[in-house]
Design a protein around this motif. Structure first.
Motif, PDB file in Angstrom:
ATOM      1  N   HIS A   1     -27.476  24.030  16.752  1.00 59.30           N
ATOM      2  CA  HIS A   1     -28.341  24.467  17.070  1.00 59.30           C
ATOM      3  C   HIS A   1     -28.234  26.298  16.451  1.00 59.30           C
ATOM      4  O   HIS A   1     -28.792  27.203  16.830  1.00 59.30           O
ATOM      5  CB  HIS A   1     -28.214  24.464  18.798  1.00 59.30           C
ATOM      6  CG  HIS A   1     -27.473  24.742  19.220  1.00 59.30           C
ATOM      7  ND1 HIS A   1     -26.528  23.744  19.489  1.00 59.30           N
ATOM      8  CD2 HIS A   1     -26.454  26.181  19.949  1.00 59.30           C
ATOM      9  CE1 HIS A   1     -25.036  24.533  19.762  1.00 59.30           C
ATOM     10  NE2 HIS A   1     -25.471  25.463  20.506  1.00 59.30           N
ATOM     11  N   THR A   2     -26.829  26.660  15.616  1.00 59.01           N
ATOM     12  CA  THR A   2     -27.012  27.574  15.819  1.00 59.01           C
ATOM     13  C   THR A   2     -26.636  28.035  14.297  1.00 59.01           C
ATOM     14  O   THR A   2     -27.288  28.963  13.621  1.00 59.01           O
ATOM     15  CB  THR A   2     -24.939  28.209  16.108  1.00 59.01           C
ATOM     16  OG1 THR A   2     -24.004  26.815  14.536  1.00 59.01           O
ATOM     17  CG2 THR A   2     -25.177  27.835  17.524  1.00 59.01           C
TER      18      THR A   2
ATOM     19  N   PHE B   1     -26.304  25.333   2.273  1.00 60.39           N
ATOM     20  CA  PHE B   1     -26.112  25.284   3.321  1.00 60.39           C
ATOM     21  C   PHE B   1     -25.902  24.905   4.963  1.00 60.39           C
ATOM     22  O   PHE B   1     -24.804  24.415   5.097  1.00 60.39           O
ATOM     23  CB  PHE B   1     -26.093  27.120   3.617  1.00 60.39           C
ATOM     24  CG  PHE B   1     -26.031  28.107   2.592  1.00 60.39           C
ATOM     25  CD1 PHE B   1     -25.471  27.998   1.342  1.00 60.39           C
ATOM     26  CD2 PHE B   1     -26.954  28.934   2.140  1.00 60.39           C
ATOM     27  CE1 PHE B   1     -24.937  28.760   0.699  1.00 60.39           C
ATOM     28  CE2 PHE B   1     -26.649  29.789   0.861  1.00 60.39           C
ATOM     29  CZ  PHE B   1     -25.374  29.485   0.366  1.00 60.39           C
ATOM     30  N   ARG B   2     -26.732  24.109   4.485  1.00 61.47           N
ATOM     31  CA  ARG B   2     -26.552  23.660   6.494  1.00 61.47           C
ATOM     32  C   ARG B   2     -26.176  22.330   5.788  1.00 61.47           C
ATOM     33  O   ARG B   2     -24.898  21.855   6.848  1.00 61.47           O
ATOM     34  CB  ARG B   2     -28.502  22.843   6.109  1.00 61.47           C
ATOM     35  CG  ARG B   2     -29.385  23.937   7.272  1.00 61.47           C
ATOM     36  CD  ARG B   2     -30.917  23.274   6.898  1.00 61.47           C
ATOM     37  NE  ARG B   2     -31.218  24.509   7.239  1.00 61.47           N
ATOM     38  CZ  ARG B   2     -32.032  24.624   8.438  1.00 61.47           C
ATOM     39  NH1 ARG B   2     -31.221  24.151   9.375  1.00 61.47           N
ATOM     40  NH2 ARG B   2     -32.955  25.509   8.457  1.00 61.47           N
ATOM     41  N   ARG B   3     -25.980  21.895   5.177  1.00 63.22           N
ATOM     42  CA  ARG B   3     -24.814  20.150   4.899  1.00 63.22           C
ATOM     43  C   ARG B   3     -23.656  20.846   4.754  1.00 63.22           C
ATOM     44  O   ARG B   3     -23.244  20.076   4.995  1.00 63.22           O
ATOM     45  CB  ARG B   3     -25.347  19.466   3.292  1.00 63.22           C
ATOM     46  CG  ARG B   3     -27.111  18.530   2.958  1.00 63.22           C
ATOM     47  CD  ARG B   3     -26.915  18.222   2.603  1.00 63.22           C
ATOM     48  NE  ARG B   3     -27.425  18.779   0.641  1.00 63.22           N
ATOM     49  CZ  ARG B   3     -28.599  19.077   0.543  1.00 63.22           C
ATOM     50  NH1 ARG B   3     -29.445  19.208   0.947  1.00 63.22           N
ATOM     51  NH2 ARG B   3     -28.415  20.343  -0.494  1.00 63.22           N
ATOM     52  N   ARG B   4     -23.272  22.036   4.097  1.00 64.16           N
ATOM     53  CA  ARG B   4     -22.419  22.315   4.129  1.00 64.16           C
ATOM     54  C   ARG B   4     -21.023  22.557   5.297  1.00 64.16           C
ATOM     55  O   ARG B   4     -20.609  22.774   6.023  1.00 64.16           O
ATOM     56  CB  ARG B   4     -21.704  23.856   3.244  1.00 64.16           C
ATOM     57  CG  ARG B   4     -21.852  23.080   1.606  1.00 64.16           C
ATOM     58  CD  ARG B   4     -22.305  24.816   1.530  1.00 64.16           C
ATOM     59  NE  ARG B   4     -21.680  25.100  -0.110  1.00 64.16           N
ATOM     60  CZ  ARG B   4     -22.147  25.995  -1.310  1.00 64.16           C
ATOM     61  NH1 ARG B   4     -22.170  26.213  -0.752  1.00 64.16           N
ATOM     62  NH2 ARG B   4     -22.277  25.279  -2.144  1.00 64.16           N
ATOM     63  N   ALA B   5     -22.276  23.380   6.605  1.00 64.09           N
ATOM     64  CA  ALA B   5     -22.408  22.998   7.809  1.00 64.09           C
ATOM     65  C   ALA B   5     -21.908  22.788   8.558  1.00 64.09           C
ATOM     66  O   ALA B   5     -20.861  22.449   9.602  1.00 64.09           O
ATOM     67  CB  ALA B   5     -22.787  24.767   8.242  1.00 64.09           C
TER      68      ALA B   5
ATOM     69  N   GLN C   1     -14.932  27.224  20.745  1.00 61.14           N
ATOM     70  CA  GLN C   1     -15.090  25.875  21.822  1.00 61.14           C
ATOM     71  C   GLN C   1     -15.226  24.679  20.432  1.00 61.14           C
ATOM     72  O   GLN C   1     -15.437  25.215  20.019  1.00 61.14           O
ATOM     73  CB  GLN C   1     -16.189  25.779  23.003  1.00 61.14           C
ATOM     74  CG  GLN C   1     -16.223  26.681  23.831  1.00 61.14           C
ATOM     75  CD  GLN C   1     -14.578  26.394  24.584  1.00 61.14           C
ATOM     76  OE1 GLN C   1     -14.464  25.378  25.071  1.00 61.14           O
ATOM     77  NE2 GLN C   1     -14.371  27.828  25.501  1.00 61.14           N
ATOM     78  N   PHE C   2     -13.859  23.691  21.385  1.00 57.88           N
ATOM     79  CA  PHE C   2     -14.430  22.603  20.160  1.00 57.88           C
ATOM     80  C   PHE C   2     -15.885  22.078  20.266  1.00 57.88           C
ATOM     81  O   PHE C   2     -15.982  21.960  21.472  1.00 57.88           O
ATOM     82  CB  PHE C   2     -13.141  21.902  20.494  1.00 57.88           C
ATOM     83  CG  PHE C   2     -12.405  22.350  19.436  1.00 57.88           C
ATOM     84  CD1 PHE C   2     -11.897  22.436  18.799  1.00 57.88           C
ATOM     85  CD2 PHE C   2     -10.971  22.676  20.427  1.00 57.88           C
ATOM     86  CE1 PHE C   2     -10.799  22.470  17.943  1.00 57.88           C
ATOM     87  CE2 PHE C   2      -9.697  22.995  20.149  1.00 57.88           C
ATOM     88  CZ  PHE C   2      -9.784  23.517  18.604  1.00 57.88           C
ATOM     89  N   THR C   3     -16.362  21.876  19.072  1.00 61.60           N
ATOM     90  CA  THR C   3     -17.911  21.266  19.659  1.00 61.60           C
ATOM     91  C   THR C   3     -17.697  19.250  19.262  1.00 61.60           C
ATOM     92  O   THR C   3     -16.895  19.436  17.943  1.00 61.60           O
ATOM     93  CB  THR C   3     -18.780  21.808  18.457  1.00 61.60           C
ATOM     94  OG1 THR C   3     -18.976  22.886  18.687  1.00 61.60           O
ATOM     95  CG2 THR C   3     -20.045  20.836  18.878  1.00 61.60           C
ATOM     96  N   PRO C   4     -17.316  18.551  20.124  1.00 64.03           N
ATOM     97  CA  PRO C   4     -17.250  17.792  19.777  1.00 64.03           C
ATOM     98  C   PRO C   4     -18.492  16.920  18.708  1.00 64.03           C
ATOM     99  O   PRO C   4     -19.129  17.380  18.872  1.00 64.03           O
ATOM    100  CB  PRO C   4     -17.552  16.504  21.062  1.00 64.03           C
ATOM    101  CG  PRO C   4     -17.875  17.463  22.378  1.00 64.03           C
ATOM    102  CD  PRO C   4     -17.702  19.176  21.820  1.00 64.03           C
ATOM    103  N   ASN C   5     -17.624  16.644  18.237  1.00 63.79           N
ATOM    104  CA  ASN C   5     -19.339  15.954  16.957  1.00 63.79           C
ATOM    105  C   ASN C   5     -18.867  14.333  17.481  1.00 63.79           C
ATOM    106  O   ASN C   5     -18.441  12.747  18.195  1.00 63.79           O
ATOM    107  CB  ASN C   5     -18.055  15.003  15.195  1.00 63.79           C
ATOM    108  CG  ASN C   5     -19.044  15.353  14.523  1.00 63.79           C
ATOM    109  OD1 ASN C   5     -20.117  14.357  14.622  1.00 63.79           O
ATOM    110  ND2 ASN C   5     -18.801  15.898  13.440  1.00 63.79           N
ATOM    111  N   ALA C   6     -20.502  13.660  17.483  1.00 66.64           N
ATOM    112  CA  ALA C   6     -21.210  11.984  17.461  1.00 66.64           C
ATOM    113  C   ALA C   6     -20.881  11.080  16.935  1.00 66.64           C
ATOM    114  O   ALA C   6     -20.186  10.402  16.968  1.00 66.64           O
ATOM    115  CB  ALA C   6     -22.540  12.346  17.807  1.00 66.64           C
ATOM    116  N   GLU C   7     -20.672  11.810  15.283  1.00 69.30           N
ATOM    117  CA  GLU C   7     -19.832  10.751  14.779  1.00 69.30           C
ATOM    118  C   GLU C   7     -18.612  10.000  14.499  1.00 69.30           C
ATOM    119  O   GLU C   7     -17.310  11.424  15.037  1.00 69.30           O
ATOM    120  CB  GLU C   7     -19.821  11.523  13.207  1.00 69.30           C
ATOM    121  CG  GLU C   7     -21.795  11.640  12.427  1.00 69.30           C
ATOM    122  CD  GLU C   7     -21.501  12.466  11.268  1.00 69.30           C
ATOM    123  OE1 GLU C   7     -20.967  12.079  10.385  1.00 69.30           O
ATOM    124  OE2 GLU C   7     -21.944  13.829  11.625  1.00 69.30           O
TER     125      GLU C   7
END
Length: 169
Positions: A56-57, A66-70, A154-160
């Motif tokens: 979302h950011t 750039f999106r794939r790198r992010a 804040q740590f962002t939990p990854n769904a993977e």
């Protein structure tokens, strides 16, 4: 320099400055450094002071590469959080093994995503086996894993899910 070229450069510079991007800087520093004995403590200690890029950011103006790198950086930082917490932090050899596996899995997934598009893949992704990992580790961004932010994120939990294979250490 012609007036048209000058005006084009000036307009692009103003446009990119307005939207917070630079013509000279990569908005997603890449690739991440390979975890080593020299950087493992900073990797864990500074984890909440390095960039994350939750979906979302990510600005819509960013190119798909750039999106794939992010996405790869956010995934990797989430997986580093897993490695740097709990009992693994007290076992340096296991901690290092875990972060190295996370690095390789995150970059492998990045390469899969690179090849799933119609654009040219990141150079290192075109290589196989050890050559790929050497390529990714040759010119890393922030090899010491120093903080890149002044504030704590804040740590962002990854769904993977990251699958750590302790038996491969």
């Amino acid at each position: 320099m012609s007036v048209a070229v000058f005006l084009t450069i000036a307009l692009l510079t103003i446009y990119n400055a307005y939207f917070g991007e630079s013509l000279l800087e990569d908005p997603v520093p890449f690739p991440p450094a390979y975890p080593t004995v020299e950087n493992i403590l900073a990797l864990c200690y500074n984890g909440n002071r390095r960039h994350r890029y939750p979906a979302h950011t990510i600005p819509s103006s960013w190119s798909s590469h750039f999106r794939r790198r992010a996405t790869a950086i956010t995934r990797l930082e989430s997986w580093y959080q897993f490695c740097c917490s709990g009992p693994m932090i007290q076992q340096p050899g296991v901690l290092l093994c875990c972060t190295q596996q996370a690095w390789m899995q995150a970059l492998s997934q990045f390469c899969v995503e690179e090849f799933s598009t119609m654009t040219a893949a990141y150079d290192c992704c075109r290589l196989q086996g050890a050559a790929r990992w050497i390529c990714f580790s040759t010119e890393p961004f922030n090899p010491s894993y120093s903080p890149t932010l002044e504030h704590i994120t804040q740590f962002t939990p990854n769904a993977e899910v990251f699958v750590f294979k302790n038996n491969e250490c």
